[in-house]
Design an enzyme around this catalytic site. Structure first.
Site, mmCIF file in Angstrom:
data_model
loop_
_atom_site.group_PDB
_atom_site.id
_atom_site.type_symbol
_atom_site.label_atom_id
_atom_site.label_comp_id
_atom_site.label_asym_id
_atom_site.label_seq_id
_atom_site.Cartn_x
_atom_site.Cartn_y
_atom_site.Cartn_z
ATOM 1 N N GLY A 1 0.639 -5.243 0.838
ATOM 2 C CA GLY A 1 -0.428 -5.438 -0.154
ATOM 3 C C GLY A 1 0.064 -6.110 -1.428
ATOM 4 O O GLY A 1 -0.730 -6.730 -2.144
ATOM 5 N N ALA B 1 0.861 -1.182 0.000
ATOM 6 C CA ALA B 1 0.000 0.000 0.000
ATOM 7 C C ALA B 1 0.897 1.231 0.000
ATOM 8 O O ALA B 1 2.055 1.172 0.425
ATOM 9 C CB ALA B 1 -0.868 -0.021 1.256
ATOM 10 N N GLU C 1 3.884 -5.039 7.722
ATOM 11 C CA GLU C 1 3.015 -4.003 8.303
ATOM 12 C C GLU C 1 3.296 -3.738 9.776
ATOM 13 O O GLU C 1 3.149 -2.605 10.244
ATOM 14 C CB GLU C 1 1.534 -4.390 8.125
ATOM 15 C CG GLU C 1 1.029 -4.303 6.688
ATOM 16 C CD GLU C 1 1.213 -5.579 5.887
ATOM 17 O OE1 GLU C 1 2.010 -6.458 6.304
ATOM 18 O OE2 GLU C 1 0.559 -5.706 4.842
ATOM 19 N N GLU D 1 -0.064 -9.670 -0.686
ATOM 20 C CA GLU D 1 -1.493 -10.054 -0.606
ATOM 21 C C GLU D 1 -2.123 -10.185 -1.996
ATOM 22 O O GLU D 1 -2.921 -11.094 -2.235
ATOM 23 C CB GLU D 1 -2.253 -9.030 0.257
ATOM 24 C CG GLU D 1 -1.854 -9.145 1.719
ATOM 25 C CD GLU D 1 -2.395 -8.015 2.594
ATOM 26 O OE1 GLU D 1 -2.090 -6.848 2.316
ATOM 27 O OE2 GLU D 1 -3.135 -8.309 3.548
HETATM 28 N N1 COA Z 1 4.576 3.262 -0.292
HETATM 29 C C1 COA Z 1 5.028 4.461 -0.733
HETATM 30 N N2 COA Z 1 6.268 4.651 -1.217
HETATM 31 C C2 COA Z 1 7.103 3.598 -1.225
HETATM 32 C C3 COA Z 1 6.702 2.322 -0.780
HETATM 33 C C4 COA Z 1 5.373 2.187 -0.297
HETATM 34 N N3 COA Z 1 4.887 1.003 0.118
HETATM 35 N N4 COA Z 1 7.740 1.471 -0.908
HETATM 36 C C5 COA Z 1 8.744 2.194 -1.438
HETATM 37 N N5 COA Z 1 8.378 3.473 -1.628
HETATM 38 C C6 COA Z 1 9.170 4.565 -2.191
HETATM 39 C C7 COA Z 1 10.250 5.052 -1.247
HETATM 40 O O1 COA Z 1 9.717 5.978 -0.322
HETATM 41 C C8 COA Z 1 11.221 5.674 -2.225
HETATM 42 O O2 COA Z 1 10.735 6.938 -2.599
HETATM 43 P P1 COA Z 1 11.762 8.212 -2.699
HETATM 44 O O3 COA Z 1 12.706 7.828 -3.807
HETATM 45 O O4 COA Z 1 10.873 9.355 -3.028
HETATM 46 O O5 COA Z 1 12.452 8.287 -1.378
HETATM 47 C C9 COA Z 1 11.110 4.777 -3.450
HETATM 48 O O6 COA Z 1 9.877 4.082 -3.323
HETATM 49 C C10 COA Z 1 12.223 3.726 -3.538
HETATM 50 O O7 COA Z 1 12.241 3.021 -2.306
HETATM 51 P P2 COA Z 1 13.560 2.903 -1.359
HETATM 52 O O8 COA Z 1 13.092 2.666 0.034
HETATM 53 O O9 COA Z 1 14.471 4.057 -1.591
HETATM 54 O O10 COA Z 1 14.227 1.597 -1.986
HETATM 55 P P3 COA Z 1 15.164 0.566 -1.218
HETATM 56 O O11 COA Z 1 15.718 -0.331 -2.285
HETATM 57 O O12 COA Z 1 16.127 1.270 -0.340
HETATM 58 O O13 COA Z 1 14.179 -0.287 -0.278
HETATM 59 C C11 COA Z 1 12.153 -1.500 0.236
HETATM 60 C C12 COA Z 1 13.172 -1.071 -0.854
HETATM 61 C C13 COA Z 1 11.017 -2.226 -0.487
HETATM 62 C C14 COA Z 1 12.837 -2.441 1.230
HETATM 63 C C15 COA Z 1 11.627 -0.243 0.958
HETATM 64 O O14 COA Z 1 11.204 0.712 -0.002
HETATM 65 C C16 COA Z 1 10.451 -0.532 1.869
HETATM 66 O O15 COA Z 1 10.633 -1.044 2.948
HETATM 67 N N6 COA Z 1 9.225 -0.148 1.418
HETATM 68 C C17 COA Z 1 8.028 -0.298 2.214
HETATM 69 C C18 COA Z 1 7.511 -1.718 2.197
HETATM 70 C C19 COA Z 1 6.320 -1.859 3.119
HETATM 71 O O16 COA Z 1 6.411 -1.656 4.306
HETATM 72 N N7 COA Z 1 5.170 -2.241 2.527
HETATM 73 C C20 COA Z 1 3.956 -2.452 3.270
HETATM 74 C C21 COA Z 1 3.150 -1.216 3.275
HETATM 75 S S1 COA Z 1 1.657 -1.407 4.251
#
Ligand code: COA
Length: 257
Positions: free
Chosen positions: A108, A63, A131, A111
């Site tokens: 998500g 999400a 989450e 999911e």
């Molecule tokens: N929602 C909104 N933005 C997200 C996102 C999400 N679920 N997942 C990644 N992004 C964005 C980051 O904020 C970043 O944006 P920015 O460039 O403006 O800072 C961009 O996507 C790239 O992500 P980044 O975190 O820089 O990449 P990474 O390779 O360092 O890490 C992840 C990758 C997937 C480990 C990390 O992005 C992450 O933990 N994301 C969230 C996953 C999550 O918790 N999902 C469940 C949501 S309920």
């Protein structure tokens, strides 16, 4: 538009296209996704659907966290229900859905993959329900489908720790059916989708419907439901054609009736 749809014969490839945020699902994309899969579900010229994410880093990173941060409880409820509706539709529509998981499938994203009938992934795929790291929990069916797809113990570990699960472990747990090199993933998923889409759509739909009941309800009732669907198929021209083509040693020509 944040969702691309490509058609190749009877197969539709649906790509979530928001790679700058790892294909995170905002309300706007969810609404678009709901509308697109509803149209594809009704389109008799589509025999199978492949769902993937744009870029080589993520399927869906979950999400949209920036949007989640602004939600009231009632808005969160509506957002959760919309995600659940999409997952339910992917799982129950008459045609098969294949997730081509080409990177992160988190929250998500995991999911939506779980709601598809079949999951294939790339060697860099990572699954997870992180989450709890955000002070929330899965809301699009993850607590139920992860447990039913793998095991209760594994699901609890993943949901409660938020740990990332690499492709090989996901395969060992039965979370995915196959791992492919990244460049081969979508072609392999399209190949599988085309193979299924070439079969009788009625038999595929009924076979999916019966299999969907495997982990729900009463076993005796499910056996009766299965044999009823089995019998109904004998009223179709496709069953006559399929059985006859085998005895005549020729490929069948299915028409969906
Ligand atoms: N929602 C909104 N933005 C997200 C996102 C999400 N679920 N997942 C990644 N992004 C964005 C980051 O904020 C970043 O944006 P920015 O460039 O403006 O800072 C961009 O996507 C790239 O992500 P980044 O975190 O820089 O990449 P990474 O390779 O360092 O890490 C992840 C990758 C997937 C480990 C990390 O992005 C992450 O933990 N994301 C969230 C996953 C999550 O918790 N999902 C469940 C949501 S309920």
């Amino acid at each position: 538009m944040s969702i691309d749809i490509q058609r190749d014969g009877r197969v539709a490839l649906l790509t979530i296209n928001r790679p700058e945020v790892l294909n995170a699902l905002s309300t706007e994309i969810l609404e678009e996704l709901y509308s697109e899969i509803t149209d594809l579900a009704r389109d008799n010229s589509v025999g199978a659907i492949v769902l993937t994410g744009a870029g080589d880093k993520a399927f869906i990173a979950g999400a949209d966290i920036a949007e989640l941060a602004t939600k009231t409880p009632l808005e969160a409820r509506a957002y959760g229900e919309l995600g659940q509706d999409i997952a339910h539709r992917l799982e129950t529509m008459r045609k098969p859905t294949i997730a081509a998981v080409n990177g992160y499938a988190l929250g998500g994203g995991c999911e939506m993959a779980l709601a598809c009938d079949i999951r294939l992934c790339s060697d860099n795929a990572v699954f997870g329900q992180p989450e709890v790291n955000l002070g929330i929990m899965p809301g699009w069916g993850g607590t139920q489908r992860l447990a039913r797809t793998t095991s209760l113990g594994f699901a609890k570990e993943i949901v409660l720790t938020g740990r990332m699960v690499p492709a090989e472990e996901a395969f060992q747990r039965g979370l995915v059916q196959a791992i492919h090199p990244q460049e081969d993933l979508v072609p392999k998923a399209l190949e599988m989708a085309a193979d299924i889409a070439a079969k009788s759509p009625v038999s595929v739909a009924y076979a999916k419907e019966a299999t969907n009941r495997a982990l729900h309800g009463d076993l005796g009732a499910n056996f009766v439901h299965e044999v009823d669907l089995f019998a109904i198929l004998f009223s179709t021209e496709d069953a006559k054609e399929g059985l006859q083509a085998f005895t005549e040693k020729r490929p069948p020509r299915f028409i969906g009736k």
